[in-house]
Write a protein that holds these residues in place. Structure first.
Motif, PDB file in Angstrom:
ATOM      1  N   GLU A  32    -140.543 -16.157 -19.216  1.00 13.85           N
ATOM      2  CA  GLU A  32    -140.167 -16.894 -18.000  1.00 13.85           C
ATOM      3  C   GLU A  32    -139.024 -16.200 -17.268  1.00 13.85           C
ATOM      4  O   GLU A  32    -139.069 -16.041 -16.041  1.00 13.85           O
ATOM      5  CB  GLU A  32    -139.768 -18.331 -18.352  1.00 13.85           C
ATOM      6  CG  GLU A  32    -140.926 -19.194 -18.778  1.00 13.85           C
ATOM      7  CD  GLU A  32    -140.493 -20.545 -19.344  1.00 13.85           C
ATOM      8  OE1 GLU A  32    -139.265 -20.781 -19.492  1.00 13.85           O
ATOM      9  OE2 GLU A  32    -141.374 -21.361 -19.639  1.00 13.85           O
ATOM     10  N   GLU A  36    -139.278 -14.457 -13.586  1.00 10.58           N
ATOM     11  CA  GLU A  36    -138.406 -14.957 -12.526  1.00 10.58           C
ATOM     12  C   GLU A  36    -137.621 -13.812 -11.877  1.00 10.58           C
ATOM     13  O   GLU A  36    -137.515 -13.732 -10.653  1.00 10.58           O
ATOM     14  CB  GLU A  36    -137.454 -16.009 -13.081  1.00 10.58           C
ATOM     15  CG  GLU A  36    -136.599 -16.655 -12.014  1.00 10.58           C
ATOM     16  CD  GLU A  36    -135.702 -17.744 -12.591  1.00 10.58           C
ATOM     17  OE1 GLU A  36    -134.526 -17.767 -12.207  1.00 10.58           O
ATOM     18  OE2 GLU A  36    -136.184 -18.544 -13.413  1.00 10.58           O
ATOM     19  N   THR A  40    -138.165 -12.594  -8.027  1.00 11.49           N
ATOM     20  CA  THR A  40    -137.025 -12.702  -7.129  1.00 11.49           C
ATOM     21  C   THR A  40    -136.559 -11.345  -6.612  1.00 11.49           C
ATOM     22  O   THR A  40    -136.298 -11.196  -5.422  1.00 11.49           O
ATOM     23  CB  THR A  40    -135.841 -13.405  -7.845  1.00 11.49           C
ATOM     24  OG1 THR A  40    -136.279 -14.684  -8.299  1.00 11.49           O
ATOM     25  CG2 THR A  40    -134.653 -13.565  -6.911  1.00 11.49           C
TER      26      THR A  40
END
Length: 106
Positions: A32, A36, A40
């Motif tokens: 995760e 992420e 991003t």
């Protein structure tokens, strides 16, 4: 791009491989956190492969993985390794050679 020019840090493609050990909380958190960071800071310019060492134990010996989770930046060179659940975002960005302020402005 000119022959002598190098891609800039904001256009360079990243190739990452994340080694995990099964579906533990630590492995799930590492996946995760890595996704992420990629979504991003590397949106549209990364390739992420997740390798489960329980399903591919030969990968541990081949890649000299001594702990899981381990994230390896294969490209751009030089190769870099980050070990742990990857919850320290600044440590990940620094290890990947990314500048958080520049990436966040995009």
């Amino acid at each position: 791009m000119d022959e002598g020019s190098q891609p800039s840090a904001d256009t360079e493609r990243y190739v990452l491989r994340l080694y995990v050990a099964g579906s533990t909380k630590r492995s799930t958190r590492a996946i995760e956190n890595t996704r992420e960071v990629c979504d991003t800071y590397l949106k549209g310019r990364h390739e992420l492969e997740v390798v489960d060492l329980y399903q591919h134990p030969e990968a541990a010996a081949r890649e000299q993985i001594i702990a899981a989770p381990t994230l390896i930046r294969l490209f751009p060179v030089p190769l870099r390794r980050i070990i742990g659940d990857l919850s320290d975002r600044q440590r990940i960005l620094t290890s990947l050679g990314l500048d958080a302020r520049t990436a966040e402005m995009k």
